[in-house]
Structure formats: structure tokens, C-alpha cells
Design an enzyme around this catalytic site. Sequence first.
Site, PDB file in Angstrom:
ATOM      1  N   GLU A  43       0.811  -1.238   0.000  1.00 26.45           N
ATOM      2  CA  GLU A  43       0.000   0.000   0.000  1.00 26.45           C
ATOM      3  C   GLU A  43       0.837   1.278   0.000  1.00 26.45           C
ATOM      4  O   GLU A  43       0.540   2.221   0.738  1.00 26.45           O
ATOM      5  CB  GLU A  43      -0.963  -0.019   1.199  1.00 26.45           C
ATOM      6  CG  GLU A  43      -1.855  -1.248   1.211  1.00 26.45           C
ATOM      7  CD  GLU A  43      -2.755  -1.347   2.440  1.00 26.45           C
ATOM      8  OE1 GLU A  43      -2.718  -0.442   3.285  1.00 26.45           O
ATOM      9  OE2 GLU A  43      -3.493  -2.340   2.538  1.00 26.45           O
ATOM     10  N   GLU A 100      -5.601 -11.079  -1.229  1.00 32.09           N
ATOM     11  CA  GLU A 100      -6.493 -10.843  -0.079  1.00 32.09           C
ATOM     12  C   GLU A 100      -7.947 -10.836  -0.535  1.00 32.09           C
ATOM     13  O   GLU A 100      -8.736  -9.981  -0.116  1.00 32.09           O
ATOM     14  CB  GLU A 100      -6.152  -9.499   0.593  1.00 32.09           C
ATOM     15  CG  GLU A 100      -4.709  -9.373   1.030  1.00 32.09           C
ATOM     16  CD  GLU A 100      -4.385  -8.053   1.730  1.00 32.09           C
ATOM     17  OE1 GLU A 100      -5.313  -7.333   2.124  1.00 32.09           O
ATOM     18  OE2 GLU A 100      -3.190  -7.752   1.887  1.00 32.09           O
TER      19      GLU A 100
HETATM   20  O1  9MR Z   1      -7.389  -8.274   8.374  1.00 31.41           O
HETATM   21  C1  9MR Z   1      -6.531  -7.384   9.066  1.00 31.41           C
HETATM   22  C2  9MR Z   1      -7.189  -6.887  10.323  1.00 31.41           C
HETATM   23  O2  9MR Z   1      -7.320  -7.948  11.249  1.00 31.41           O
HETATM   24  C3  9MR Z   1      -6.371  -5.756  10.939  1.00 31.41           C
HETATM   25  O3  9MR Z   1      -7.083  -5.213  12.024  1.00 31.41           O
HETATM   26  C4  9MR Z   1      -6.081  -4.716   9.903  1.00 31.41           C
HETATM   27  C5  9MR Z   1      -5.235  -3.632  10.505  1.00 31.41           C
HETATM   28  O4  9MR Z   1      -4.734  -2.745   9.595  1.00 31.41           O
HETATM   29  O5  9MR Z   1      -5.405  -5.298   8.801  1.00 31.41           O
HETATM   30  C6  9MR Z   1      -6.194  -6.236   8.143  1.00 31.41           C
HETATM   31  O6  9MR Z   1      -5.533  -6.734   7.010  1.00 31.41           O
HETATM   32  C7  9MR Z   1      -5.264  -5.784   5.974  1.00 31.41           C
HETATM   33  C8  9MR Z   1      -4.011  -6.234   5.276  1.00 31.41           C
HETATM   34  O7  9MR Z   1      -2.957  -6.383   6.190  1.00 31.41           O
HETATM   35  C9  9MR Z   1      -3.609  -5.250   4.191  1.00 31.41           C
HETATM   36  N1  9MR Z   1      -4.685  -5.007   3.284  1.00 31.41           N
HETATM   37  C10 9MR Z   1      -5.968  -4.677   3.864  1.00 31.41           C
HETATM   38  C11 9MR Z   1      -6.355  -5.727   4.901  1.00 31.41           C
HETATM   39  C12 9MR Z   1      -7.744  -5.449   5.452  1.00 31.41           C
HETATM   40  O8  9MR Z   1      -7.768  -4.239   6.138  1.00 31.41           O
END
Ligand code: 9MR
Length: 360
Positions: free
Chosen positions: A178, A288
Site C-alpha cells: 500500500e 487478499e
Molecule cells: O485483516 C486485518 C485486520 O485484522 C487488521 O485489524 C487490519 C489492521 O490494519 O489489517 C487487516 O488486514 C489488511 C491487510 O494487512 C492489508 N490489506 C488490507 C487488509 C484489510 O484491512
Amino acid sequence: MRQARIGIFLIFLLCLNLVQSNFLSFLQASDSLKDAFQGKFKIGTSVSPNELSYGTDFIKKHFNSITPENELKPDSILDQTGSQQSGNNVNPKVSFRSGTQTTLRFCEQNKIPLRGHTFVWHAQTPEWFFKENFQQSGNFVSKDIMNQRLENFIKNTFELLKKDYPQLEVYAYDVCNEVFQGGGGGLRPASESKWMQVYGSDEYIVNAFTYARKYAPSGCKLYINDFNEYMNAKTQNIYDMATKLKQKGVIDGIGMQSHLGVSFPSAQMYASALDKFASTGLEVQITELDINQEGNEQAQASLYKEVFSAAVKHANQIPAVTLWGTHDAVSWIKDKNPLPFGTNYELKKAYYSIMQVAGA
Ligand code: 9MR
């Protein structure tokens, strides 16, 4: 006459048996996602350590790639006290806490290859990592110091993985996650990213990949990963950066996060981003995937089908398609019912539509 009837009856029983066993073997061959896509690409899931106390049979049945959902993020593995004690301002200490250990051990013991996620990210990265003496309230360090920290962070992580989990196959890693603005239009500005605050340019991205190439175990492919990757400006940003990194020989693939909704993006928009990424000649992974159902399970199933169909078309460049979560109950957006398996692991329409693609 009687013998003929018995004969016909026996033939009937034989046919019934054949039909049943074929039906059963059809079911067996096709009810595991990973088995259904064998020969095309791996089917992955993100996993949180909690689930490993109750959901392992399901995970082992359907998935042959795992991404720790949060447990390899910088804030999970960077150790502030250790860094302050022995890091000499340039060598951040990395340690795996119990949740990380649980997931890595599970992958190693069950021989499930791992996608690492992630080194460079504007989120879930502690502020002290960028500050003098690894102190929360210090000044930002210079680029030179940050380069050393970045290199050591990556080096220490790969070394610890190798030391503590020698049999674990780390086959891919999101080196940067990102780095672009939400909808594209350039790098995230300093107001959103400490990386930009220290570097002011894309130098940290090039350096991160260069270091990762130096220390990654053989066979570990290096990825740039992002969301909204199907929006034109973002597609172009990712494409340009990936091309630049490819010319330097430090990247292997592009990760399409693929957090989708039934009303946006269209399947066509998604597929054309995938086509463009594939045209770089790099690997592409869907990293994802989930689809906001927006109250329409049928539409969700259709979009899943289109996404998997698009992936199958590029299967020779796609090593894995990863779902972000095993089933709706554990999704980060569970109220949107975004996964092919429901709250009680029930098979949803999306599951069946994905399986149709596998059979096609
Ligand atoms: O699924 C993840 C969630 O449990 C966390 O709270 C969050 C924190 O930023 O991150 C989520 O995973 C993310 C991933 O690492 C990067 N792309 C977006 C995902 C969904 O937010």
C-alpha cells in the site's frame, strides 16, 4: 424368466454401485478448494492464531498457502526494548511473539507454504522505528540510518524465520504494501507515511526490494502489494513501479489485494487490471480476495466466478489466489459476509461457483 429377472436386477445393482462410487469420487475430487485447483495455482487463506485452536482440519482441507493475517506485520515482530538495548541505533531487533509462533509452527508442521506479509507499510508500524534511539518521542532519523534499519529489519526477519522454522517454506513475501495513495495518483504523502517523511521519494521502495533480494531464502518471490489495484490511476502507479523494480531485477510479482464489492468494481475492470499486471511478465498473485456481498449472495457468487475465471486464464503466471479469511465469522468485514464459506463454515453459492471454474 426368473433367472433373466435376477440377471437384470444384478446388472441394475452393479450400475447403481458404479454411479454411486463415481458420484462419491466426484465429490471427493472436487470438494476441497486446493485440490480442485491443483495444477493451476495454490489456494491460500489468511489465518489468525485463534483459529488454530479449532479450525485446523478445515484449513488443511482447503488451503495450501497461508498468510498470517497480522502476525508478521512490523508492529507484531519489531521489539522496541531489544532494539534500544542492543540495536546501536541502526539494528532493530526482531522477535516472534506467541501468536506468530503458533501460526509459523502450524505452517511448518503441516508443510503449508507461507506468504509473508509485510515489511514496508505505512500502517501497523511503530513510530519509534523511525525515530532516534528507537524512542517514541525522538526526532526522525536520517535516510542513511533508516537504510541501515531497513536492511537489518529484513535481514533479521529472514534469519529468524530460517533459524526457528528451518523446514518452513517461505515462498513469497510482500516487501512493500500500500505505498500508493488510496485511489492512485502517486505515492502516499509524508502526512500519511513515515516512510515518505524520512525519504521524500520512492527510494525506500527500491531499497527495500534490494535488501529483500539480498536476504530472502531461495525460492521466496518478492511482491509489491496494494488495494484498489483495479482503479486506473492505481493500476498505472503499480505497473510503473513494478516495471522499474523489474528493470533492477529485484521484484518477482505484483499482489492484487482484491477487496471487492458486488457493485464495484466490474468483473471487466478487474480483469483488465490483471491483464495489465500480467503484461509486465512478472508473477501476479491475488493476495487478499473477499467480496462484500451487499445483500446479494448470487451476485457475490457471480463475481467470484469471474475473478477465478480471470485468474485461470493467467494461471501460468499466477502461483496463488488467497482469500482474506477462512470463513465469514472471522473476516475483518464479517458483517459483509465476504467469503465463500459462511459463518458456520457452510458452503455458500460463491463456493460452488468457484468450484465450477475449477471443473471447467
Ligand atoms: O485483516 C486485518 C485486520 O485484522 C487488521 O485489524 C487490519 C489492521 O490494519 O489489517 C487487516 O488486514 C489488511 C491487510 O494487512 C492489508 N490489506 C488490507 C487488509 C484489510 O484491512
